[in-house]
Write a protein that holds these residues in place. Structure first.
Motif, PDB file in Angstrom:
ATOM      1  N   VAL A   1     -26.751  -6.601  82.844  1.00 51.05           N
ATOM      2  CA  VAL A   1     -26.076  -5.623  81.999  1.00 51.05           C
ATOM      3  C   VAL A   1     -24.813  -6.256  81.419  1.00 51.05           C
ATOM      4  O   VAL A   1     -24.008  -6.836  82.149  1.00 51.05           O
ATOM      5  CB  VAL A   1     -25.709  -4.360  82.787  1.00 51.05           C
ATOM      6  N   GLN A   2     -24.675  -6.139  80.114  1.00 57.56           N
ATOM      7  CA  GLN A   2     -23.476  -6.660  79.435  1.00 57.56           C
ATOM      8  C   GLN A   2     -22.702  -5.490  78.826  1.00 57.56           C
ATOM      9  O   GLN A   2     -23.310  -4.565  78.286  1.00 57.56           O
ATOM     10  CB  GLN A   2     -23.852  -7.642  78.327  1.00 57.56           C
ATOM     11  N   LEU A   3     -21.392  -5.559  78.955  1.00 60.31           N
ATOM     12  CA  LEU A   3     -20.528  -4.494  78.454  1.00 60.31           C
ATOM     13  C   LEU A   3     -19.507  -5.086  77.499  1.00 60.31           C
ATOM     14  O   LEU A   3     -18.870  -6.098  77.812  1.00 60.31           O
ATOM     15  CB  LEU A   3     -19.810  -3.794  79.617  1.00 60.31           C
ATOM     16  N   GLN A   4     -19.353  -4.446  76.351  1.00 60.11           N
ATOM     17  CA  GLN A   4     -18.419  -4.917  75.332  1.00 60.11           C
ATOM     18  C   GLN A   4     -17.476  -3.783  74.970  1.00 60.11           C
ATOM     19  O   GLN A   4     -17.881  -2.811  74.344  1.00 60.11           O
ATOM     20  CB  GLN A   4     -19.175  -5.391  74.097  1.00 60.11           C
ATOM     21  N   ALA A   5     -16.223  -3.923  75.369  1.00 58.67           N
ATOM     22  CA  ALA A   5     -15.219  -2.896  75.082  1.00 58.67           C
ATOM     23  C   ALA A   5     -14.501  -3.204  73.777  1.00 58.67           C
ATOM     24  O   ALA A   5     -14.282  -4.368  73.437  1.00 58.67           O
ATOM     25  CB  ALA A   5     -14.213  -2.824  76.228  1.00 58.67           C
TER      26      ALA A   5
ATOM     27  N   SER B   1     -31.002   0.356  84.774  1.00 62.34           N
ATOM     28  CA  SER B   1     -30.709   0.129  86.188  1.00 62.34           C
ATOM     29  C   SER B   1     -29.395   0.773  86.617  1.00 62.34           C
ATOM     30  O   SER B   1     -29.077   0.815  87.801  1.00 62.34           O
ATOM     31  CB  SER B   1     -30.655  -1.374  86.489  1.00 62.34           C
ATOM     32  N   THR B   2     -28.631   1.261  85.655  1.00 63.20           N
ATOM     33  CA  THR B   2     -27.329   1.856  85.958  1.00 63.20           C
ATOM     34  C   THR B   2     -27.395   3.372  85.874  1.00 63.20           C
ATOM     35  O   THR B   2     -28.228   3.926  85.164  1.00 63.20           O
ATOM     36  CB  THR B   2     -26.249   1.331  85.001  1.00 63.20           C
ATOM     37  N   VAL B   3     -26.488   4.025  86.593  1.00 61.61           N
ATOM     38  CA  VAL B   3     -26.461   5.484  86.600  1.00 61.61           C
ATOM     39  C   VAL B   3     -25.238   6.049  85.918  1.00 61.61           C
ATOM     40  O   VAL B   3     -25.219   7.218  85.534  1.00 61.61           O
ATOM     41  CB  VAL B   3     -26.549   6.048  88.042  1.00 61.61           C
ATOM     42  N   GLY B   4     -24.204   5.255  85.762  1.00 62.69           N
ATOM     43  CA  GLY B   4     -22.995   5.792  85.169  1.00 62.69           C
ATOM     44  C   GLY B   4     -22.020   4.704  84.769  1.00 62.69           C
ATOM     45  O   GLY B   4     -22.193   3.527  85.095  1.00 62.69           O
ATOM     46  N   MET B   5     -21.020   5.147  84.038  1.00 59.41           N
ATOM     47  CA  MET B   5     -20.014   4.242  83.489  1.00 59.41           C
ATOM     48  C   MET B   5     -18.623   4.774  83.804  1.00 59.41           C
ATOM     49  O   MET B   5     -18.441   5.965  84.107  1.00 59.41           O
ATOM     50  CB  MET B   5     -20.169   4.156  81.969  1.00 59.41           C
ATOM     51  N   ALA B   6     -17.655   3.903  83.699  1.00 59.10           N
ATOM     52  CA  ALA B   6     -16.282   4.312  83.944  1.00 59.10           C
ATOM     53  C   ALA B   6     -15.330   3.443  83.146  1.00 59.10           C
ATOM     54  O   ALA B   6     -15.696   2.363  82.677  1.00 59.10           O
ATOM     55  CB  ALA B   6     -15.957   4.204  85.431  1.00 59.10           C
TER      56      ALA B   6
ATOM     57  N   CYS C   1     -14.161  -1.310  80.824  1.00 57.03           N
ATOM     58  CA  CYS C   1     -15.284  -0.434  81.124  1.00 57.03           C
ATOM     59  C   CYS C   1     -16.139  -1.095  82.195  1.00 57.03           C
ATOM     60  O   CYS C   1     -16.146  -2.318  82.340  1.00 57.03           O
ATOM     61  CB  CYS C   1     -16.099  -0.120  79.878  1.00 57.03           C
ATOM     62  N   ALA C   2     -16.829  -0.264  82.940  1.00 55.93           N
ATOM     63  CA  ALA C   2     -17.639  -0.751  84.054  1.00 55.93           C
ATOM     64  C   ALA C   2     -18.866   0.133  84.211  1.00 55.93           C
ATOM     65  O   ALA C   2     -18.860   1.298  83.806  1.00 55.93           O
ATOM     66  CB  ALA C   2     -16.815  -0.748  85.333  1.00 55.93           C
ATOM     67  N   ALA C   3     -19.893  -0.430  84.830  1.00 57.70           N
ATOM     68  CA  ALA C   3     -21.134   0.296  85.091  1.00 57.70           C
ATOM     69  C   ALA C   3     -21.559   0.066  86.533  1.00 57.70           C
ATOM     70  O   ALA C   3     -21.247  -0.971  87.125  1.00 57.70           O
ATOM     71  CB  ALA C   3     -22.238  -0.168  84.138  1.00 57.70           C
ATOM     72  N   ARG C   4     -22.267   1.053  87.073  1.00 61.19           N
ATOM     73  CA  ARG C   4     -22.741   0.879  88.445  1.00 61.19           C
ATOM     74  C   ARG C   4     -24.171   1.371  88.578  1.00 61.19           C
ATOM     75  O   ARG C   4     -24.636   2.195  87.795  1.00 61.19           O
ATOM     76  CB  ARG C   4     -21.844   1.611  89.437  1.00 61.19           C
ATOM     77  N   VAL C   5     -24.842   0.859  89.607  1.00 61.51           N
ATOM     78  CA  VAL C   5     -26.257   1.177  89.820  1.00 61.51           C
ATOM     79  C   VAL C   5     -26.452   2.295  90.827  1.00 61.51           C
ATOM     80  O   VAL C   5     -27.533   2.880  90.895  1.00 61.51           O
ATOM     81  CB  VAL C   5     -27.046  -0.080  90.262  1.00 61.51           C
TER      82      VAL C   5
ATOM     83  N   ASP D   1     -20.601  -2.447  89.420  1.00 62.56           N
ATOM     84  CA  ASP D   1     -21.265  -3.734  89.505  1.00 62.56           C
ATOM     85  C   ASP D   1     -21.048  -4.619  88.290  1.00 62.56           C
ATOM     86  O   ASP D   1     -21.132  -5.841  88.401  1.00 62.56           O
ATOM     87  CB  ASP D   1     -22.775  -3.510  89.684  1.00 62.56           C
ATOM     88  N   TYR D   2     -20.842  -4.013  87.149  1.00 65.83           N
ATOM     89  CA  TYR D   2     -20.726  -4.763  85.898  1.00 65.83           C
ATOM     90  C   TYR D   2     -19.423  -4.373  85.202  1.00 65.83           C
ATOM     91  O   TYR D   2     -19.048  -3.197  85.188  1.00 65.83           O
ATOM     92  CB  TYR D   2     -21.916  -4.451  84.978  1.00 65.83           C
TER      93      TYR D   2
END
Length: 118
Positions: free
Chosen positions: A1-5, A29-34, A95-99, A106-107
């Motif tokens: 997973v790649q995140l671009q803020a 694979s992720t359930v949410g973001m923060a 920003c971040a994402a988790r599984v 995680d990301y």
């Protein structure tokens, strides 16, 4: 997973900014973001979170009522609308994402800088 803020910048106190975080890769694979933020000389801290289906929003007390987190599933993007900005909101925002819904994040994205002048 790649995140671009994106979306950071310089704004006067009382102004607004909108941050965006575009997710790509195995988003399913992720359930949410923060969003988190790190001010100069301080540890990184939680700002707001949301699940991909748009419920379960949580905010830190310092931003509740001023910031709004939202998802755009069509664009795989999570946004943070920041209103009534204060100088103490100055920080690098990540920003971040988790599984897992109650697990660690995680990301992580690369961060976007927000500066609020008084």
């Amino acid at each position: 997973v790649q995140l671009q803020a994106s979306g950071g910048g310089l704004v006067q106190a009382g102004g607004s900014l909108r941050l965006s975080c575009a997710a790509s890769g195995r988003i399913s694979s992720t359930v949410g973001m923060a969003w988190f933020r790190q001010a100069p000389g301080k540890e990184r801290g939680f700002v707001a979170s949301i699940s991909w289906i748009g419920i379960a929003r949580f905010y830190d007390d310092s931003v509740r009522g001023r910031f709004t987190i939202s998802v755009d599933n069509a664009k795989n993007t999570v946004n943070l609308q920041m209103n009534s900005l204060k100088p103490e909101d100055t920080a690098v925002y990540y920003c971040a994402a988790r599984v897992a819904s109650k697990g660690p994040y995680d990301y992580w994205g690369q961060g976007t800088k927000v500066t609020v002048s008084s």
